[in-house]
Design a protein around this motif. Structure first.
Motif, PDB file in Angstrom:
ATOM      1  N   PRO A  80      -7.596  -9.335  -7.656  1.00 37.45           N
ATOM      2  CA  PRO A  80      -8.737 -10.253  -7.714  1.00 37.45           C
ATOM      3  C   PRO A  80      -9.090 -10.561  -9.161  1.00 37.45           C
ATOM      4  O   PRO A  80      -8.385 -10.157 -10.095  1.00 37.45           O
ATOM      5  CB  PRO A  80      -9.848  -9.461  -7.006  1.00 37.45           C
ATOM      6  N   GLY A  81     -10.202 -11.245  -9.374  1.00 36.85           N
ATOM      7  CA  GLY A  81     -10.569 -11.694 -10.706  1.00 36.85           C
ATOM      8  C   GLY A  81     -10.715 -10.579 -11.718  1.00 36.85           C
ATOM      9  O   GLY A  81     -10.346 -10.734 -12.881  1.00 36.85           O
ATOM     10  N   ILE A  82     -11.281  -9.415 -11.316  1.00 37.49           N
ATOM     11  CA  ILE A  82     -11.432  -8.311 -12.261  1.00 37.49           C
ATOM     12  C   ILE A  82     -10.141  -7.505 -12.400  1.00 37.49           C
ATOM     13  O   ILE A  82     -10.084  -6.565 -13.196  1.00 37.49           O
ATOM     14  CB  ILE A  82     -12.583  -7.368 -11.866  1.00 37.49           C
ATOM     15  N   GLY A  83      -9.107  -7.864 -11.630  1.00 35.06           N
ATOM     16  CA  GLY A  83      -7.800  -7.251 -11.803  1.00 35.06           C
ATOM     17  C   GLY A  83      -7.535  -6.023 -10.967  1.00 35.06           C
ATOM     18  O   GLY A  83      -6.387  -5.595 -10.833  1.00 35.06           O
ATOM     19  N   TYR A  84      -8.572  -5.392 -10.391  1.00 32.81           N
ATOM     20  CA  TYR A  84      -8.418  -4.130  -9.657  1.00 32.81           C
ATOM     21  C   TYR A  84      -7.578  -4.353  -8.406  1.00 32.81           C
ATOM     22  O   TYR A  84      -7.904  -5.185  -7.561  1.00 32.81           O
ATOM     23  CB  TYR A  84      -9.795  -3.593  -9.277  1.00 32.81           C
ATOM     24  N   ILE A  85      -6.502  -3.602  -8.271  1.00 30.98           N
ATOM     25  CA  ILE A  85      -5.646  -3.763  -7.095  1.00 30.98           C
ATOM     26  C   ILE A  85      -5.938  -2.657  -6.093  1.00 30.98           C
ATOM     27  O   ILE A  85      -5.927  -1.473  -6.427  1.00 30.98           O
ATOM     28  CB  ILE A  85      -4.143  -3.771  -7.478  1.00 30.98           C
ATOM     29  N   ARG A  86      -6.244  -3.027  -4.869  1.00 31.16           N
ATOM     30  CA  ARG A  86      -6.525  -2.080  -3.787  1.00 31.16           C
ATOM     31  C   ARG A  86      -5.283  -1.924  -2.925  1.00 31.16           C
ATOM     32  O   ARG A  86      -4.746  -2.896  -2.384  1.00 31.16           O
ATOM     33  CB  ARG A  86      -7.715  -2.542  -2.952  1.00 31.16           C
ATOM     34  N   SER A  87      -4.843  -0.677  -2.770  1.00 25.25           N
ATOM     35  CA  SER A  87      -3.591  -0.410  -2.065  1.00 25.25           C
ATOM     36  C   SER A  87      -3.609  -0.941  -0.641  1.00 25.25           C
ATOM     37  O   SER A  87      -2.599  -1.440  -0.142  1.00 25.25           O
ATOM     38  CB  SER A  87      -3.319   1.099  -2.058  1.00 25.25           C
ATOM     39  N   GLY A  88      -4.756  -0.824   0.042  1.00 27.08           N
ATOM     40  CA  GLY A  88      -4.830  -1.254   1.434  1.00 27.08           C
ATOM     41  C   GLY A  88      -4.554  -2.720   1.646  1.00 27.08           C
ATOM     42  O   GLY A  88      -4.179  -3.137   2.746  1.00 27.08           O
ATOM     43  N   ARG A  89      -4.720  -3.555   0.607  1.00 23.61           N
ATOM     44  CA  ARG A  89      -4.437  -4.981   0.735  1.00 23.61           C
ATOM     45  C   ARG A  89      -2.938  -5.245   0.778  1.00 23.61           C
ATOM     46  O   ARG A  89      -2.510  -6.349   1.106  1.00 23.61           O
ATOM     47  CB  ARG A  89      -5.048  -5.763  -0.423  1.00 23.61           C
ATOM     48  N   LEU A  90      -2.125  -4.246   0.445  1.00 26.69           N
ATOM     49  CA  LEU A  90      -0.672  -4.406   0.394  1.00 26.69           C
ATOM     50  C   LEU A  90      -0.008  -3.758   1.592  1.00 26.69           C
ATOM     51  O   LEU A  90       1.124  -3.286   1.527  1.00 26.69           O
ATOM     52  CB  LEU A  90      -0.136  -3.804  -0.903  1.00 26.69           C
ATOM     53  N   ALA A  91      -0.731  -3.728   2.719  1.00 23.56           N
ATOM     54  CA  ALA A  91      -0.204  -3.119   3.940  1.00 23.56           C
ATOM     55  C   ALA A  91       0.682  -4.122   4.676  1.00 23.56           C
ATOM     56  O   ALA A  91       0.237  -4.828   5.578  1.00 23.56           O
ATOM     57  CB  ALA A  91      -1.358  -2.650   4.835  1.00 23.56           C
ATOM     58  N   VAL A  92       1.937  -4.205   4.262  1.00 20.67           N
ATOM     59  CA  VAL A  92       2.941  -5.028   4.944  1.00 20.67           C
ATOM     60  C   VAL A  92       4.093  -4.111   5.365  1.00 20.67           C
ATOM     61  O   VAL A  92       4.456  -3.180   4.648  1.00 20.67           O
ATOM     62  CB  VAL A  92       3.451  -6.177   4.056  1.00 20.67           C
ATOM     63  N   HIS A  93       4.690  -4.396   6.520  1.00 20.00           N
ATOM     64  CA  HIS A  93       5.562  -3.408   7.154  1.00 20.00           C
ATOM     65  C   HIS A  93       6.929  -3.938   7.545  1.00 20.00           C
ATOM     66  O   HIS A  93       7.660  -3.274   8.280  1.00 20.00           O
ATOM     67  CB  HIS A  93       4.859  -2.843   8.395  1.00 20.00           C
ATOM     68  N   ASP A  94       7.281  -5.119   7.060  1.00 18.09           N
ATOM     69  CA  ASP A  94       8.627  -5.646   7.295  1.00 18.09           C
ATOM     70  C   ASP A  94       9.094  -6.253   5.976  1.00 18.09           C
ATOM     71  O   ASP A  94       9.068  -7.459   5.770  1.00 18.09           O
ATOM     72  CB  ASP A  94       8.603  -6.690   8.409  1.00 18.09           C
ATOM     73  N   ILE A  95       9.525  -5.378   5.063  1.00 21.87           N
ATOM     74  CA  ILE A  95       9.817  -5.762   3.683  1.00 21.87           C
ATOM     75  C   ILE A  95      11.321  -5.953   3.493  1.00 21.87           C
ATOM     76  O   ILE A  95      12.114  -5.094   3.886  1.00 21.87           O
ATOM     77  CB  ILE A  95       9.290  -4.691   2.707  1.00 21.87           C
ATOM     78  N   GLU A  96      11.686  -7.062   2.877  1.00 20.93           N
ATOM     79  CA  GLU A  96      13.086  -7.332   2.575  1.00 20.93           C
ATOM     80  C   GLU A  96      13.501  -6.666   1.267  1.00 20.93           C
ATOM     81  O   GLU A  96      14.563  -6.064   1.170  1.00 20.93           O
ATOM     82  CB  GLU A  96      13.321  -8.837   2.490  1.00 20.93           C
ATOM     83  N   ARG A  97      12.651  -6.762   0.254  1.00 22.67           N
ATOM     84  CA  ARG A  97      12.941  -6.118  -1.022  1.00 22.67           C
ATOM     85  C   ARG A  97      11.671  -6.100  -1.869  1.00 22.67           C
ATOM     86  O   ARG A  97      10.701  -6.812  -1.583  1.00 22.67           O
ATOM     87  CB  ARG A  97      14.065  -6.840  -1.782  1.00 22.67           C
ATOM     88  N   ILE A  98      11.694  -5.281  -2.915  1.00 19.68           N
ATOM     89  CA  ILE A  98      10.602  -5.222  -3.888  1.00 19.68           C
ATOM     90  C   ILE A  98      11.207  -5.374  -5.273  1.00 19.68           C
ATOM     91  O   ILE A  98      12.156  -4.670  -5.624  1.00 19.68           O
ATOM     92  CB  ILE A  98       9.823  -3.899  -3.787  1.00 19.68           C
ATOM     93  N   GLU A  99      10.664  -6.298  -6.061  1.00 20.65           N
ATOM     94  CA  GLU A  99      11.137  -6.543  -7.419  1.00 20.65           C
ATOM     95  C   GLU A  99      10.088  -6.045  -8.408  1.00 20.65           C
ATOM     96  O   GLU A  99       8.903  -6.352  -8.262  1.00 20.65           O
ATOM     97  CB  GLU A  99      11.379  -8.037  -7.632  1.00 20.65           C
TER      98      GLU A  99
END
Length: 619
Positions: A80-99
């Motif tokens: 978000p605008g202040i930059g803080y990344i919340r882990s729960g927002r990245l809850a995706v479960h069918d991932i092809e790859r991570i760069e």
């Protein structure tokens, strides 16, 4: 820009789907990355001690924080605008790859001073595919998810919904989280498409309280705030629209992202923060030859508008508010222009250059105390240059200089002031990577990073504001190896040595020059040995070593090195996968993160021995 890995002049890490599938049982991508033990990346324990809680991170000896990297899903920013990344927002479960890159980027800007993590979801080959999973943890609670994914003719879609209900390692702490991510793409013509991304996340829970060293040694699972309420609620929304169009050999991209957040917390005082951000961006990729050499040029620009209101009340609980004692609003406007050029001088030699300019206009308006009002206007250039050389089929050499800045607005809202200059980072590296036959791949890089005007807290008290510390230097070595061994065995290892110091830092009359940065381990080492069999399943062991860390500027609050042992077992029967994970098998008593001086420490424990039992089903 889209390019081949061996043309990228930094030690980029790409985690493919086959590797991700060896780590079942993750609710979000950050917890997955922590278990992958990527060279040069460090992740702390979670802030609540729950398996899915927020995690601070550090790249190549940089600051350990929630603001240090840009994290994206399918190219859409989730900071978000202040930059803080919340882990729960990245809850995706069918991932092809991570760069993953661990250096600043000319294209991605000030939130990416520590690098970029881009999570790419899988594109289904059928019109409808689905998967679902459920897991239970020994600390209490668990999580569940469902995914539908499909493509047909001009359409492609992805929908991921999940919930977590988890207790923390420390007494009485817990996390409740609900998350939805969606993506719909429509092909307009042979060379163009439009894509919508949407995300909604809400969570609530109780933060556990930090421990002193005496409390930690006596019982690291205790929670001293018994009888006090450290309750919090968070809500976040994201919407983005992306248009891409091929124009002959060239390509246009236009994007509009919008985010809003709402956060409330009681921690002796009651805090409330509301904010929203609008972020339009566009760029043009030109593919053309120069004197017979293939050349790719990206030219673009972006605008950000971030508005935030913050309030602080005296209170006896989350629901019993008394007098308001701090109230301000902040407006953050930024403009940026960038270009990046990739020139294939020969089939083996590639040169990449880039330049970015950022301009920030920040204004904070006090509603109560005049001292909370300030404004600042800053601008800075960030150049980059890099080379790659394909020496032979097995050896790719690379070297580069990358630079970036970090705006003061990417700091905790209560602790900033109008006197801060942006951080400036210059990152140098040289390395080698490649594949040996078909069974082994490797990467190694030496890095040296210099930060001027480093953001640091001016005191140990939690109300202390940030200041510019002068200079810091981080230098070291990172190494990663993956091997496909005979007889169904596989293995990998990662090693990082990093020396991170304050070159110049005087605060309140005390000279900390020459001391180590806080929270950064000097050595990280991990290896994994696994065995995969069609009948017996997949089993792996994963010992992890974390080196010495210091939790205050004086380097008197320190934590010795330690080992933990993790293990996993999974068995697939058709479309059904049953798995069990075990972490910290020998119940090592260790600090996950900390701060403060001896006698007045704030230590958060790494969870002791814990297990997860789960089931995944593919339809």
């Amino acid at each position: 820009m889209t390019t081949k890995l061996n043309k990228i002049p930094t030690n980029i890490t790409v985690i493919p789907r086959k590797e991700i599938e060896k780590y079942p049982g993750h609710y979000n991508a950050i917890s997955l990355l922590r278990d992958l033990n990527i060279p040069g990346l460090y992740f702390t324990g979670t802030d609540r001690g729950a398996a899915s809680g927020d995690v601070s991170m550090s790249s190549r000896g940089g600051e350990v924080s929630n603001w240090s990297m840009k994290v994206m899903i399918n190219g859409i920013e989730f900071n978000p605008g202040i930059g803080y990344i919340r882990s729960g927002r990245l809850a995706v479960h069918d991932i092809e790859r991570i760069e993953i890159t661990k250096t600043p980027s000319a294209i991605y800007g000030d939130q990416a001073i520590g690098g970029v993590i881009n999570i790419i979801t899988r594109t289904a080959k059928k019109s409808l595919e689905a998967k679902a999973g459920i897991a239970f943890g020994s600390m209490g609670g668990g999580n569940a998810y469902g995914v539908i994914n499909g493509s047909s003719d001009k359409w492609e879609y992805y929908l991921d919904a999940s919930v977590a209900r988890e207790d923390s390692y420390q007494d009485e702490g817990y996390l409740n989280s609900d998350n939805i991510y969606s993506m719909v793409r429509y092909g307009l013509n042979d060379g163009g498409d439009i894509t919508f991304h949407g995300s909604y996340k809400d969570s609530s829970g109780i933060y556990t309280q930090a421990l002193t060293r005496e409390q930690f040694e006596k019982d690291s699972s205790q929670n001293p705030n018994t009888g006090a309420d450290y309750y919090n609620e968070t809500e976040g929304r994201l919407g983005a629209l992306v248009y891409r169009q091929r124009l002959g050999q060239h390509e246009f991209m236009g994007k509009m992202e919008f985010q809003s957040t709402n956060y409330q917390l009681y921690k002796g005082l009651y805090f409330e923060q509301e904010g929203w951000q609008a972020h339009p961006e566009m760029n043009m990729t030109f593919n053309h030859d120069i004197a017979g050499m293939a050349n790719k040029l990206v030219v673009g620009g972006e605008y950000r508008y971030h508005d935030m209101t913050a309030k602080r009340y005296k209170a006896s609980s989350f629901y019993d508010l008394q007098a308001i004692d701090q109230h301000f609003s902040r407006e953050d406007i930024s403009y940026a222009g960038y270009l990046q050029n990739e020139l294939l001088i020969t089939d083996a030699l590639t040169m990449t250059v880039g330049l970015r300019y950022d301009y920030f206009d920040l204004e904070q308006s006090a509603r109560i105390a005049n001292s909370d009002s300030w404004d600042q206007k800053k601008g800075a250039f960030s150049p980059k240059i890099g080379l790659t050389y394909q020496l032979c089929d097995d050896v790719n050499l690379f070297a580069g200089l990358n630079s970036g800045i970090k705006s003061p607005v990417r700091l905790p809202m209560w602790f900033t002031n109008g006197e801060l200059d942006p951080e400036n980072l210059y990152a140098y590296e040289v390395g080698i990577r490649g594949n040996v036959s078909s069974w082994l791949d490797y990467n190694m890089a030496f890095f040296w990073q210099n930060v001027t005007d480093k953001f640091v807290r001016s005191g140990v008290d939690w109300t202390a504001e940030y200041e510019n510390a002068g200079e810091t230097t981080s230098k070291g070595l990172e190494l990663g190896v993956h091997a496909r061994l005979p007889h169904n065995f596989y293995g990998s290892t990662s090693f990082t040595y990093q020396k991170s110091e304050f070159d110049k830092f005087i605060s309140r009359g005390v000279d900390y020059s020459g001391n180590k940065l806080t929270g950064v381990p000097d050595i990280m080492f991990a290896f994994k040995l696994g065995y995969r069999h069609r009948t017996f399943g997949d089993i792996s062991l994963n010992p992890v070593y974390t080196g010495k860390r210091y939790f205050n500027y004086a380097n008197t609050n320190e934590e010795e090195d330690f080992w933990v042992l993790n293990a996993r077992y999974a068995k697939k029967i058709g479309g059904v996968e049953l798995y069990i994970t075990a972490r910290n098998i020998f119940d090592k008593n260790a600090v996950g993160s900390g701060s403060g001086n001896p006698g007045n420490e704030s230590l958060y424990p790494l969870p002791g021995f814990n297990t997860t039992l789960g089931l995944n089903v593919n339809f």
